[in-house]
Each structure stands twice: as structure tokens, then as C-alpha cells.
Design a protein around this motif. Structure first.
Motif, PDB file in Angstrom:
ATOM      1  N   ARG A   1      33.189  52.342  47.962  1.00 26.71           N
ATOM      2  CA  ARG A   1      32.291  51.035  48.310  1.00 26.71           C
ATOM      3  C   ARG A   1      31.735  50.534  46.994  1.00 26.71           C
ATOM      4  NH1 ARG A   1      34.600  49.808  52.476  1.00 26.71           N
ATOM      5  NH2 ARG A   1      34.755  51.327  54.245  1.00 26.71           N
ATOM      6  N   ARG A   2      31.324  51.516  46.183  1.00 24.87           N
ATOM      7  CA  ARG A   2      30.723  51.065  44.745  1.00 24.87           C
ATOM      8  C   ARG A   2      31.953  50.373  43.996  1.00 24.87           C
ATOM      9  NH1 ARG A   2      27.753  55.932  44.876  1.00 24.87           N
ATOM     10  NH2 ARG A   2      29.403  56.823  43.588  1.00 24.87           N
ATOM     11  N   VAL A   3      33.131  51.081  43.712  1.00 31.42           N
ATOM     12  CA  VAL A   3      34.253  50.383  43.192  1.00 31.42           C
ATOM     13  C   VAL A   3      34.386  48.792  43.828  1.00 31.42           C
ATOM     14  CG1 VAL A   3      36.626  50.532  42.613  1.00 31.42           C
ATOM     15  CG2 VAL A   3      34.946  52.641  42.433  1.00 31.42           C
ATOM     16  N   LEU A   4      34.554  48.639  45.104  1.00 32.70           N
ATOM     17  CA  LEU A   4      34.911  47.410  45.648  1.00 32.70           C
ATOM     18  C   LEU A   4      33.925  46.466  45.245  1.00 32.70           C
ATOM     19  CD1 LEU A   4      35.818  48.406  49.356  1.00 32.70           C
ATOM     20  CD2 LEU A   4      37.244  47.681  47.446  1.00 32.70           C
ATOM     21  N   ARG A   5      32.638  46.751  44.860  1.00 26.44           N
ATOM     22  CA  ARG A   5      31.658  45.829  44.587  1.00 26.44           C
ATOM     23  C   ARG A   5      32.178  45.117  42.846  1.00 26.44           C
ATOM     24  NH1 ARG A   5      27.667  49.773  45.573  1.00 26.44           N
ATOM     25  NH2 ARG A   5      26.841  49.394  47.903  1.00 26.44           N
ATOM     26  N   LEU A   6      32.929  45.669  42.543  1.00 27.28           N
ATOM     27  CA  LEU A   6      33.561  45.110  40.971  1.00 27.28           C
ATOM     28  C   LEU A   6      34.402  43.680  41.463  1.00 27.28           C
ATOM     29  CD1 LEU A   6      34.607  48.358  39.020  1.00 27.28           C
ATOM     30  CD2 LEU A   6      32.226  46.797  38.784  1.00 27.28           C
ATOM     31  N   TYR A   7      34.950  43.688  42.483  1.00 26.44           N
ATOM     32  CA  TYR A   7      35.625  42.580  42.852  1.00 26.44           C
ATOM     33  C   TYR A   7      35.045  41.468  42.897  1.00 26.44           C
ATOM     34  CZ  TYR A   7      39.992  45.712  43.512  1.00 26.44           C
ATOM     35  OH  TYR A   7      41.232  46.263  43.290  1.00 26.44           O
ATOM     36  N   PRO A   8      35.576  40.279  42.742  1.00 25.25           N
ATOM     37  CA  PRO A   8      34.921  39.178  43.036  1.00 25.25           C
ATOM     38  C   PRO A   8      34.517  39.108  44.757  1.00 25.25           C
ATOM     39  CG  PRO A   8      36.803  38.715  41.599  1.00 25.25           C
ATOM     40  CD  PRO A   8      36.745  40.103  42.166  1.00 25.25           C
ATOM     41  N   ALA A   9      33.646  38.362  45.135  1.00 25.26           N
ATOM     42  CA  ALA A   9      32.950  38.504  46.462  1.00 25.26           C
ATOM     43  C   ALA A   9      34.193  37.786  47.375  1.00 25.26           C
ATOM     44  CB  ALA A   9      31.688  37.550  46.558  1.00 25.26           C
ATOM     45  N   ASP A  10      34.765  36.730  46.866  1.00 25.60           N
ATOM     46  CA  ASP A  10      35.879  36.032  48.013  1.00 25.60           C
ATOM     47  C   ASP A  10      36.928  37.026  47.996  1.00 25.60           C
ATOM     48  OD1 ASP A  10      36.272  35.867  45.324  1.00 25.60           O
ATOM     49  OD2 ASP A  10      37.247  33.646  45.625  1.00 25.60           O
TER      50      ASP A  10
ATOM     51  N   ARG B   1      36.739  40.252  47.616  1.00 23.75           N
ATOM     52  CA  ARG B   1      36.566  41.590  48.462  1.00 23.75           C
ATOM     53  C   ARG B   1      36.480  40.954  49.969  1.00 23.75           C
ATOM     54  NH1 ARG B   1      32.261  42.076  45.579  1.00 23.75           N
ATOM     55  NH2 ARG B   1      30.662  41.426  47.029  1.00 23.75           N
ATOM     56  N   ALA B   2      35.887  39.893  50.223  1.00 26.12           N
ATOM     57  CA  ALA B   2      35.837  39.462  51.691  1.00 26.12           C
ATOM     58  C   ALA B   2      37.406  39.585  52.161  1.00 26.12           C
ATOM     59  CB  ALA B   2      35.234  38.179  51.925  1.00 26.12           C
ATOM     60  N   ALA B   3      38.281  39.074  51.646  1.00 24.26           N
ATOM     61  CA  ALA B   3      39.721  38.801  52.220  1.00 24.26           C
ATOM     62  C   ALA B   3      40.451  40.135  52.045  1.00 24.26           C
ATOM     63  CB  ALA B   3      40.262  37.904  51.211  1.00 24.26           C
ATOM     64  N   TYR B   4      40.269  40.986  50.996  1.00 20.67           N
ATOM     65  CA  TYR B   4      41.103  42.140  50.976  1.00 20.67           C
ATOM     66  C   TYR B   4      40.392  43.429  50.850  1.00 20.67           C
ATOM     67  CZ  TYR B   4      44.164  38.265  49.483  1.00 20.67           C
ATOM     68  OH  TYR B   4      45.014  37.210  49.519  1.00 20.67           O
TER      69      TYR B   4
ATOM     70  N   ILE C   1      42.151  47.223  50.876  1.00 25.16           N
ATOM     71  CA  ILE C   1      41.955  47.836  49.698  1.00 25.16           C
ATOM     72  C   ILE C   1      41.435  49.513  50.005  1.00 25.16           C
ATOM     73  CG2 ILE C   1      41.224  48.281  47.364  1.00 25.16           C
ATOM     74  CD1 ILE C   1      41.619  44.931  47.191  1.00 25.16           C
ATOM     75  N   ALA C   2      40.375  49.416  50.625  1.00 24.89           N
ATOM     76  CA  ALA C   2      39.561  50.465  50.887  1.00 24.89           C
ATOM     77  C   ALA C   2      40.671  51.354  51.844  1.00 24.89           C
ATOM     78  CB  ALA C   2      38.501  50.276  51.584  1.00 24.89           C
TER      79      ALA C   2
END
Length: 287
Positions: free
Chosen positions: A3-12, A14-17, A21-22
Motif C-alpha cells: 500500500r505504501r509503494v502504491l502511493r508512489l504512483y500518480p493518483a490517476d 493508482r485509481a485506474a490500475y 497491480i496490488a
């Protein structure tokens, strides 16, 4: 952790993929040892940073650094190779025994030669197809050279900045663009053509006895022109790649001249890298 790693992605993104990915990451790392899982998490974090910075393989910046990375390695190898061959030529022409010279070699100078050897060896490995281990070796040498220049030789700006710029370009290369054999071959040929004539001049093997630092930069620019003509492009990306790879050679030229005038020549060479392919396309365009 994921979850912490996913925050590194841009918000849009992260919302789409993010969910997909997780799920894939959890499935792939199930049953892995802790060190292997940490490596997988690091790879995912690196991918997230690339997406955020626009350095993935489908982005213009990603394609630019992918084109520049092999030439940056080659440029670093040329400059450090000239340092090694200069030392070797001085050693074999000295009347002192080789063993005595090696035994009395100052530690800081010995480290500088070692780091140069790592840069050259790593670049050869990477450009011959073993990209990851070669980059590890070359980057180790570049970082060592930067630290030595700043901490021992008192070069606090130029030398560390050039080395770190080369490291950044090489490490920014998208993983799926590292295996471009044509780029690696062209960069390897460029490095050889830039290095060997300078060595020949410095050893008085040619009719001239002085090398003013321009040749390596001219070879790098010519390589960009050849690459653009071969790809049939307008030369803009190749000019950008040459610009990113050129700091070691521009610094070498400025050192040879003793002032900053070669920077103007470097700018002219970069302009020609973009202008020659564009002119060629204009001439070849059907009327």
C-alpha cells in the motif's frame, strides 16, 4: 508494504490500475523469501517512480534517456579510459622500475585509477550485452570517482556533477529498453573511435603531437547524426541523447583547452546533430 509503494504512483494511475497491480504483486511474491520480496517491492517502487516522472518506455522522456544511456556509458568510458592510458604510458616510459612505481603510487591516485578501471570495465560489459552487471560496476566506479573528487581532490562541483549526471542518465533507462543491441553497438563503436585516435596522438603515433579535446565530442555528435539518419528521424531525440551523454567529453575538452571555450563548440556540435538529419530529410523529401 504494498500500500505504501502504491502511493508512489500518480493518483490517476493508482485509481485506474492500483488494485490490479496490488493483486498481481501479491500473487507473484507469495512464498518468496524476505530478501526476494524486498527486491520485488523495490522493483515495483522503481516502476512507480518512473511512471510519476514520465520515464517509462512509452513516454518521450523515457525514450530519450533510453537512447542516451548507452552513449553516456560510452562517454564516461572514453574519458576514464584516457586517464588510464595516460597513466600507463607514463609508467612504461619512466626509467623507474614498474614494481617501484606501483609500490610508491599514492593511495588517492591509485583509487582514482581503480575507479576509472571500474567505469571502463563496466561500460564494456554493458555495451557487450550484460547490461545490469555492467551498469552496477560502472556506476560504482562513477560514484567512487565523484566521492574521491569531492572529498580528496577538492573538486566540489564539476567532476561530481558530471559523474552524477552520467549515473542518473544510465539508471533512468527504462528496463524494457536496456536490450537495444543496435544502440549498444553504436555506442561501443563511438567509444572506440573516440578513444583510440586520442591515444595514438598522445603517444606520438600520428604526425600531430597535441590533442585539444575536440575529437571525442565530435565523434559523439557524429554518432548521433548516424543514428538519426539510420532511423530516418528528424534528429531531435538523437540531439537530446547526445546532449545528455556529452558532459564527460565537454569537461575533458575544457580541461585540455584550459578554459570554457569548448563548451561553445559543444553547443555547435549538438546543433549539428539535430540540423544535419533535418536537412537530409528535407533534401530527400519528394517534390
Amino acid at each position: 508494504m504494498i500500500r505504501r509503494v502504491l502511493r508512489l504512483y500518480p493518483a490517476d494511475y493508482r485509481a485506474a490500475y492500483g488494485g490490479e497491480i496490488a493483486d498481481i504483486h501479491e500473487e507473484m511474491t507469495a512464498g518468496m523469501s524476505r530478501p526476494a520480496r524486498l527486491r520485488a517491492d523495490a522493483d515495483l517502487a522503481a516502476h512507480a517512480v518512473r511512471i510519476r516522472l514520465g520515464l517509462h518506455s512509452t513516454a518521450p522522456a523515457g525514450r530519450l534517456v533510453a537512447a542516451a544511456a548507452p552513449f553516456a556509458l560510452g562517454a564516461g568510458a572514453v574519458v576514464h579510459g584516457l586517464r588510464l592510458t595516460s597513466w600507463y604510458a607514463g609508467m612504461v616510459t619512466s626509467p623507474a622500475p614498474v614494481g617501484l612505481q606501483l609500490a610508491t603510487l599514492p593511495l588517492d591516485y591509485g583509487l582514482a585509477l581503480l575507479f576509472s578501471l571500474l567505469v571502463c570495465g563496466g561500460a564494456i560489459m554493458a555495451l557487450c550485452g550484460r547490461w545490469v552487471p555492467g551498469v552496477v560496476v560502472a556506476v560504482s566506479g562513477l560514484l567512487g570517482s565523484a566521492a574521491l573528487a569531492a572529498c580528496v581532490f577538492g573538486e566540489l562541483v564539476v567532476a561530481p556533477a558530471v559523474a552524477l549526471t552520467t549515473v542518473a542518465v544510465v539508471l533512468a533507462c527504462p528496463p524494457d529498453r536496456r536490450a537495444d543491441r543496435r544502440l549498444q553497438t553504436t555506442a561501443g563503436i563511438m567509444a572506440g573511435c573516440a578513444w583510440l585516435p586520442v591515444v595514438a596522438v598522445n603517444t606520438r603515433a600520428f604526425g600531430v603531437s597535441t590533442e585539444y579535446g575536440a575529437w571525442p565530442l565530435l565523434v559523439l555528435s557524429a554518432s548521433g547524426v548516424v543514428l538519426a539518419l539510420r532511423e530516418g528521424s528528424r534528429g531531435l531525440r538523437e540531439a537530446g541523447a547526445v546532449a545528455l551523454a556529452s558532459p564527460p567529453m565537454i569537461t575533458y575538452a575544457c580541461t585540455a583547452w584550459g578554459d570554457a571555450r569548448p563548451m561553445l563548440g559543444g553547443l555547435l556540435a549538438l546543433a549539428l546533430t539535430g540540423a544535419v538529419p533535418a536537412a537530409f530529410r528535407t533534401v530527400r523529401r519528394p517534390r
